[in-house]
Structures are given as C-alpha cells and as structure tokens.
Design a protein around this motif. Structure first.
Motif, PDB file in Angstrom:
ATOM      1  N   ASP A 171       0.822  -1.204   0.000  1.00  9.74           N
ATOM      2  CA  ASP A 171       0.000   0.000   0.000  1.00  9.74           C
ATOM      3  C   ASP A 171       0.854   1.251   0.000  1.00  9.74           C
ATOM      4  O   ASP A 171       0.431   2.309  -0.478  1.00  9.74           O
ATOM      5  N   ALA A 172       2.072   1.153   0.532  1.00 13.27           N
ATOM      6  CA  ALA A 172       3.002   2.280   0.567  1.00 13.27           C
ATOM      7  C   ALA A 172       4.396   1.721   0.777  1.00 13.27           C
ATOM      8  O   ALA A 172       4.574   0.537   1.097  1.00 13.27           O
ATOM      9  N   ALA A 173       5.412   2.593   0.598  1.00  9.28           N
ATOM     10  CA  ALA A 173       6.792   2.131   0.739  1.00  9.28           C
ATOM     11  C   ALA A 173       7.683   3.270   1.203  1.00  9.28           C
ATOM     12  O   ALA A 173       7.448   4.439   0.876  1.00  9.28           O
ATOM     13  N   ALA A 223       7.127   7.624  10.090  1.00 10.02           N
ATOM     14  CA  ALA A 223       5.876   6.953  10.473  1.00 10.02           C
ATOM     15  C   ALA A 223       4.668   7.834  10.180  1.00 10.02           C
ATOM     16  O   ALA A 223       3.645   7.359   9.650  1.00 10.02           O
ATOM     17  N   THR A 224       4.782   9.122  10.487  1.00 10.47           N
ATOM     18  CA  THR A 224       3.671  10.045  10.239  1.00 10.47           C
ATOM     19  C   THR A 224       3.304  10.075   8.754  1.00 10.47           C
ATOM     20  O   THR A 224       2.119  10.028   8.385  1.00 10.47           O
ATOM     21  N   GLU A 225       4.311  10.130   7.885  1.00 12.50           N
ATOM     22  CA  GLU A 225       4.038  10.204   6.443  1.00 12.50           C
ATOM     23  C   GLU A 225       3.500   8.877   5.907  1.00 12.50           C
ATOM     24  O   GLU A 225       2.602   8.864   5.064  1.00 12.50           O
ATOM     25  N   LEU A 226       4.006   7.764   6.387  1.00 15.49           N
ATOM     26  CA  LEU A 226       3.496   6.473   5.923  1.00 15.49           C
ATOM     27  C   LEU A 226       2.052   6.252   6.371  1.00 15.49           C
ATOM     28  O   LEU A 226       1.238   5.716   5.606  1.00 15.49           O
ATOM     29  N   PHE A 227       1.735   6.679   7.582  1.00 13.60           N
ATOM     30  CA  PHE A 227       0.337   6.595   8.018  1.00 13.60           C
ATOM     31  C   PHE A 227      -0.560   7.417   7.091  1.00 13.60           C
ATOM     32  O   PHE A 227      -1.673   7.011   6.751  1.00 13.60           O
ATOM     33  N   ARG A 228      -0.083   8.580   6.688  1.00 14.31           N
ATOM     34  CA  ARG A 228      -0.874   9.423   5.775  1.00 14.31           C
ATOM     35  C   ARG A 228      -1.063   8.730   4.428  1.00 14.31           C
ATOM     36  O   ARG A 228      -2.161   8.737   3.847  1.00 14.31           O
ATOM     37  N   LEU A 229      -0.009   8.095   3.928  1.00 12.02           N
ATOM     38  CA  LEU A 229      -0.066   7.501   2.593  1.00 12.02           C
ATOM     39  C   LEU A 229      -0.973   6.285   2.512  1.00 12.02           C
ATOM     40  O   LEU A 229      -1.452   5.948   1.414  1.00 12.02           O
ATOM     41  N   ILE A 230      -1.190   5.594   3.623  1.00 15.49           N
ATOM     42  CA  ILE A 230      -2.068   4.424   3.537  1.00 15.49           C
ATOM     43  C   ILE A 230      -3.542   4.795   3.709  1.00 15.49           C
ATOM     44  O   ILE A 230      -4.416   3.928   3.599  1.00 15.49           O
ATOM     45  N   GLU A 231      -3.812   6.082   3.937  1.00 14.89           N
ATOM     46  CA  GLU A 231      -5.200   6.546   3.923  1.00 14.89           C
ATOM     47  C   GLU A 231      -5.705   6.546   2.475  1.00 14.89           C
ATOM     48  O   GLU A 231      -4.959   6.887   1.548  1.00 14.89           O
ATOM     49  N   PRO A 232      -6.966   6.170   2.234  1.00 15.03           N
ATOM     50  CA  PRO A 232      -7.455   5.964   0.859  1.00 15.03           C
ATOM     51  C   PRO A 232      -7.273   7.158  -0.078  1.00 15.03           C
ATOM     52  O   PRO A 232      -6.784   6.990  -1.202  1.00 15.03           O
TER      53      PRO A 232
END
Length: 382
Positions: free
Chosen positions: A262-264, A331-340
């Motif tokens: 979903d993200a990387a 972590a903050t940016e990856l959490f954002r990126l897995i939002e739809p």
C-alpha cells in the motif's frame, strides 16, 4: 569498446549489446565488464565488480585501483582502435575516460548521460568537447543539454519503463510470504550498498516497530537486493532493537513486494523510479555519514533528491534526507499515505510519471542511434 562500472550499468549495457548485435551480428565488444556483459560474450579487459564504492573515504581508498583500470582501458583502446567507445553511466570515471579517448581520435558515445543537472554543472563543457553522441534516459535531460548548446543529444526513453514489473499478483505474493492481502502492507527498501543498509535499515525497522504499536494490523516487508548478505539485515535488526510483530524479509522480489504494498519507504536512487513505475505511493529516504553530507551537500544543485520528484517536476513524494530522516517523521508520512484518498491521488500522479518515461525499447532505440553514428547514410526511423 564498452565501459561499465556499477551493476545497473552492466544490466543496461548487456541489453544494448544484444540490440546492437541484432543490427550488426558481426560486432565485437571488449572493455570493462561485470557479470551480465561477460555472459553476453563481451571480452573482459577490466573486471568492474569492485568498482561500486560510495562515499569520499571509500573512493579515496580505491584510487590506485581506479588509476590502474583507467590506464589499462586507455592503452587497450589506443592499441585496438575500436570503431566506437560506449561509456555507460559511471560518470566520475567515464567522463575522464571520454576526454582521454577523444584526444586519441576515437568516437565516443555516452549512454545513460551523467546527471550534470544535479551537481557540478561546469562538466557540461567536457560533454560538449568529448562526446559525439549523448543518449539520455530521463525526459527533462534533452532540454537541459540543449540549453547548454550540447550537440547530438537523444532521449531514448527509460530502460526501466519496459523492465519493471511484478511477476506475481498481490494474492500470489501474499500467499507465498504468509501475508494477509486485506491488511495494509508497507515495503521497506534500504538500498543496494552495504553502507546504505547499515545506516538506513535500522531506522526503517524502528519506524515499523513504532507504527505497529499504533496499528497492530500493519505488515512490513524488507525487500533486500540479492547482492546483500542476510548477515547485514540481521545486524540491522539487532541495531534497531524492538521489531514489528509482522515483518517479512524477501530477496530478489523487490518489484513483487512493491506491487503488493500500500506504501513504501524507499532509499533515494533508482529504486524511487522503479517504485513510481509500479505505482506504489512512497516516501524517499536517505542517510549518509556526517562527513560525506558536509562535503557533498553544498555541491548538489537540484530542488529535489528523489528521481521520481525530479521527473514529476514537483515534490510528489516526501523526502526525508539525512538529519530529517527519523522514525517519527517517517511513520507520520506512511500513516498518511495508507489513507485511501492520499493513496489514490499519489497513484494517479505516479501513473503520469511512468507515462513520461516512454514505452520501453530503450536499448533498441539507443542501438539505432549508435548504428547511425557509425553509418551516417543509414538513417533511423523516428
């Protein structure tokens, strides 16, 4: 004569050799080779397997080796007088070789043009003087060189455009590695060099552990280059301390891992472009030694570090470079990126980046331009 330094150049050069032989089967090749060029029956004058060093201290320690290789290649070229010398990437070495061989009266082609737009732009003067044909693989490079009045420059598309694809569906990859395709998957790419793995992977693992504490459903995949021994990954795990509950390590399946993710988090370099081609939302990360950072950072003259951002012409993927790269921020940016919504938006923009790279067939088009240089009457069809 064909000269490569690093593994990526070896891969691209082997495809180019095959394409050139399709045009002229009697072509003979010799030069600086790695595994794939040797398998393509290119005569080895210099074994380039030890050329891949990074960082000023490492380069300085290896200066005698590079000098010996340079003199051997120069001497061989002058003695054997090849119809054309093809230099592939590896600019710190190959730009000097171009100057020397052009003075010797040889015809010089540079395939995968040096990234002079990034730093030390004054080297464009050397390209104008020493290179007969410059073949670029990034869409904005032709305009850059045209603005500096460089002669024959051709954009041949990016070789990755036709090569980067997953061999497995997401379902197949997840089944193979005991992952749940219905829960988020995040890939961690720490680079292909030893020092990159040592400096970057522990922070990536720390990030994964931090994120797992907040969301127990998250699954993480460390996608390792096949050239890196497992001992390096184990050392990084020890350095990171606490590990996420759901962590897999895959080797030689980077494209498959990215396709399923979903993200990387991706170390700056070619891998950011590969991730863009696959279409996985990403964060660009990098960390070097403090010494290297202080020496090289003032020389870099671009708005972006990541290739994906340079091609997009904007900060499409967040960049966490050196001091900005820490577990909490990532972590903050990856959490954002897995939002739809952010995920879908970036996937659409990555699709535009991929489209700008061409449709593949890079080696074939590069071969046609080289054949035309050798035989001006044999015009290629554009």
């Amino acid at each position: 004569m064909i000269v490569v330094g690093e593994a990526s150049g070896d891969s691209h050069a082997a495809l180019l050799v095959a394409a050139l032989r399709r045009h002229q089967p009697n072509m003979e090749f010799f030069g600086s080779t790695r595994e794939k060029l040797r398998r393509a029956n290119v005569e080895t004058i210099i074994d380039a397997d030890n050329f891949a060093v990074v960082g000023l201290p490492e380069i300085l320690r290896n200066i005698p080796m590079f000098r010996r290789a340079f003199q051997t290649l120069k001497k061989t070229a002058v003695e054997r007088k090849p119809d054309v010398v093809i230099l592939v990437d590896f600019p710190e070495f190959n730009l000097k070789l171009a100057k020397s061989l052009k003075k010797a009266g040889l015809k010089v082609v540079y395939y995968i043009s040096p990234q002079l737009w990034a730093w030390r732009k004054y080297r464009v003067r050397g390209i104008k003087r020493d290179v007969d044909l410059l073949l670029t693989i990034l869409p904005f490079e032709k305009d850059f060189y045209a603005a500096h009045n460089v002669g024959q420059v051709e954009f041949v598309g990016n070789p990755l455009a036709g090569e980067v694809k997953s061999k497995l569906t997401k379902a197949e990859f997840c089944a193979k590695h005991n992952l749940d395709p219905n829960k988020p998957i995040i890939s961690l790419l720490a680079g292909s060099r030893r020092l990159e793995v040592e400096r970057i992977l522990p922070i990536l693992l720390e990030t994964a552990s931090l994120m797992s504490l907040q969301n127990n459903d998250l699954q993480f995949v460390v996608a390792s280059a096949e050239t890196r021994p497992m001992s390096e990954i184990e050392a990084a795990k020890q350095k990171a301390g606490a590990l996420p509950k759901k962590l897999s390590v895959v080797r030689n399946e980077t494209f498959e891992a990215l396709h399923a993710s979903d993200a990387a988090a991706v170390t700056s370099g070619t891998a950011t472009l590969e991730t863009a081609i696959i279409g996985t939302p990403l964060v660009v990360v990098y960390k070097t030694s403090e010494f290297n950072w202080r020496v090289f950072r003032p020389l870099i003259d671009t708005e972006h570090f990541g290739l994906v951002n340079l091609i997009a012409g904007e900060r499409l993927a967040k960049e966490l470079i050196h001091a900005d790269f820490d577990a909490e921020t990532l972590a903050t940016e990856l959490f954002r990126l897995i939002e739809p919504e952010p995920n879908l938006t970036m996937r659409k923009r990555l699709g535009e980046v991929k489209k700008s790279l061409g449709e593949g067939g890079t080696a074939e088009l590069a071969a046609k331009y080289i054949v035309e240089l050798l035989n001006p009457q044999q015009r290629i069809k554009k």
